[in-house]
Design a protein around this motif. Structure first.
Motif, short mmCIF file in Angstrom:
data_model
loop_
_atom_site.label_atom_id
_atom_site.label_comp_id
_atom_site.label_asym_id
_atom_site.label_seq_id
_atom_site.Cartn_x
_atom_site.Cartn_y
_atom_site.Cartn_z
N ASN A 1 0.81 -1.23 0.00
CA ASN A 1 0.00 0.00 0.00
C ASN A 1 0.84 1.27 0.00
OD1 ASN A 1 -2.56 -1.37 0.08
ND2 ASN A 1 -2.17 -1.81 2.24
N LYS A 2 2.04 1.20 -0.55
CA LYS A 2 2.92 2.36 -0.65
C LYS A 2 2.62 3.11 -1.96
CE LYS A 2 4.99 1.25 3.16
NZ LYS A 2 6.32 0.65 3.18
N PRO A 3 3.02 4.39 -2.06
CA PRO A 3 2.78 5.14 -3.29
C PRO A 3 3.44 4.46 -4.49
CG PRO A 3 3.47 6.61 -1.52
CD PRO A 3 3.66 5.21 -1.02
N VAL A 4 2.72 4.44 -5.61
CA VAL A 4 3.21 3.82 -6.84
C VAL A 4 2.91 4.75 -8.00
CG1 VAL A 4 3.12 1.83 -8.37
CG2 VAL A 4 2.67 1.52 -5.93
N GLN A 5 3.88 4.91 -8.89
CA GLN A 5 3.65 5.71 -10.09
C GLN A 5 4.39 5.09 -11.27
OE1 GLN A 5 3.85 9.94 -9.56
NE2 GLN A 5 4.19 10.36 -11.73
N VAL A 6 3.78 5.15 -12.44
CA VAL A 6 4.43 4.69 -13.66
C VAL A 6 5.14 5.88 -14.30
CG1 VAL A 6 4.09 3.77 -15.98
CG2 VAL A 6 2.77 2.85 -14.07
N ILE A 7 6.45 5.78 -14.45
CA ILE A 7 7.25 6.79 -15.13
C ILE A 7 8.20 6.05 -16.07
CG2 ILE A 7 8.79 8.77 -14.91
CD1 ILE A 7 7.91 9.07 -12.01
N MET A 8 8.04 6.25 -17.34
CA MET A 8 8.86 5.51 -18.30
C MET A 8 10.29 6.03 -18.33
SD MET A 8 6.29 4.61 -21.42
CE MET A 8 4.92 3.46 -21.10
#
Length: 383
Positions: free
Chosen positions: A168-175
């Motif tokens: 449940n930690k912050p997740v972000q998609v960054i290519m």
């Protein structure tokens, strides 16, 4: 901010490197140019050395590669480097890949971020291999220490989260950012007609066998077709060469249309791509892959895998072509389509270049990373 990256892959000048090395080589100098302090702790089999290149401080810390307690020596070496750095110039962010934090001390005033490049669970499942219990344990332990996760594609985030808890930690998609100064659009007049280019390690999961088998159908339709293969050979645990196996699967007639050039330095790829009538990368499994967007940045038509992150990079029918990487027939059909319609080829190549210049541009990707770093670090204040 003081940003610290843990890796074994930060490239030295003239040294061959993979996707993680290419990513770090673009983002670290860009962060330093923006005024951030950037330190890389890089394992080495040589002596300890501290150098500065492009505003980035690289600490080459000696690693052990002997069986047994090498893991303890190496984690301890990295931990000591972090402690010394943190005392002298407080670190805000430590970033590593999936296994990086397993036995690193968790310091409460540092935010720890894992960038999902594709870890042990991810590739073991994708390649139908058993989980190595020791590596699996390290990866789970590392994930528990992370304060946030960056995925290099939607696919790697979704797939990894099915195998391991992101807690449940912050997740972000960054290519990944592409070096658009190196890989820039070239005029179509430089293309050598009916030339195909593949770049990557010669291993089954890269789809090179199916691509070579597809050449039988391609050559029937276009006898002038030639496949240029660039990449290092891979040996299995028994030392057997995959290249030798691959050649044994092809007829002498087809081998005349497949040229194996061996490993190539990344700096030579732009010239290679510039001559390609089509670049093709039919991987069975990827987290993202840099070769496809790099070739697209060159304004060259690209056939990419329809599996995994393929559709995130290439929009079939718009910015390129997608193929079933397990099917030589599917691969051949896409190649024949590229060769059969030069106008459509140019149209999609131009669209691919435009897409990459937006999606993989450091100008847009750098702020995304910094915003996520700041978000995760701010969250530490509430624990």
């Amino acid at each position: 901010m003081h940003l610290c990256y843990l890796t074994n892959e930060y490239p030295k000048p003239g040294q061959a490197h993979g996707g993680i090395g290419s990513f770090l080589k673009v983002i670290c100098p860009a962060l330093a140019k923006e005024g951030h302090k950037v330190t890389v702790i890089n394992g080495t089999d040589g002596e300890r050395e501290v150098v500065e290149r492009e505003g980035v401080t690289i600490i080459y810390t000696p690693f052990s590669y002997r069986r047994g307690l090498a893991w303890y020596h190496n984690y301890s070496a990295v931990d000591r480097e972090i402690e010394t750095l943190h005392q002298n110039n407080p670190i805000d962010i430590v970033e590593g890949s999936e296994l990086s934090f397993a036995f690193i001390t968790k310091r409460k005033d540092i935010a720890y971020i894992i960038r999902l490049h594709g870890g042990h669970h991810f590739f073991a499942e994708g390649e139908n291999r058993k989980i190595n219990l020791w590596k699996g344990y390290q990866e789970k332990r590392s994930f528990k220490k992370a304060d946030g996760f960056i995925g290099v594609s939607n696919y790697v985030v979704q797939h990894t989260s099915k195998l391991l808890s992101l807690n449940n930690k912050p997740v972000q998609v960054i290519m990944y950012p592409i070096n658009l100064g190196m890989f820039e659009g070239q005029d179509f007049s430089k293309i050598e007609p009916y030339s195909l280019v593949f770049a990557g390690t010669l291993i089954e999961k890269k789809g090179i066998r199916q691509l070579c088998l597809a050449m039988e159908s391609v050559v029937k339709a276009f006898p002038q077709a030639v496949l240029h293969v660039y990449g290092r050979d891979w040996n299995d645990p028994k030392g057997k060469s995959y290249l030798s196996y691959l050649k044994s699967q092809l007829s002498p007639a087809i081998l005349n249309h497949v040229l194996f050039h061996g490993p190539v330095d990344q700096k030579d790829l732009p010239e290679i791509y510039a001559k390609a009538n089509c670049c093709i990368f039919p991987s069975h499994i990827e987290t993202l892959g840099l070769v496809a967007p790099e070739a697209m940045a060159m304004k060259r038509p690209v056939i990419y895998t329809s599996l995994g992150p393929g559709p995130e990079v290439v929009e079939h029918g718009i910015s390129g072509w997608l193929c079933d990487p397990h099917s030589p027939l599917s691969i051949a059909q896409q190649i024949i389509e590229v060769f059969s319609d030069p106008i459509e080829m140019q149209k999609r190549a131009i669209a691919g270049q435009i897409k990459v210049n937006q999606q993989f541009n450091i100008k847009y990707i750098l702020p995304q990373n910094l915003e996520f770093y700041q978000k995760v670090r701010a969250g530490l204040n509430f624990r």
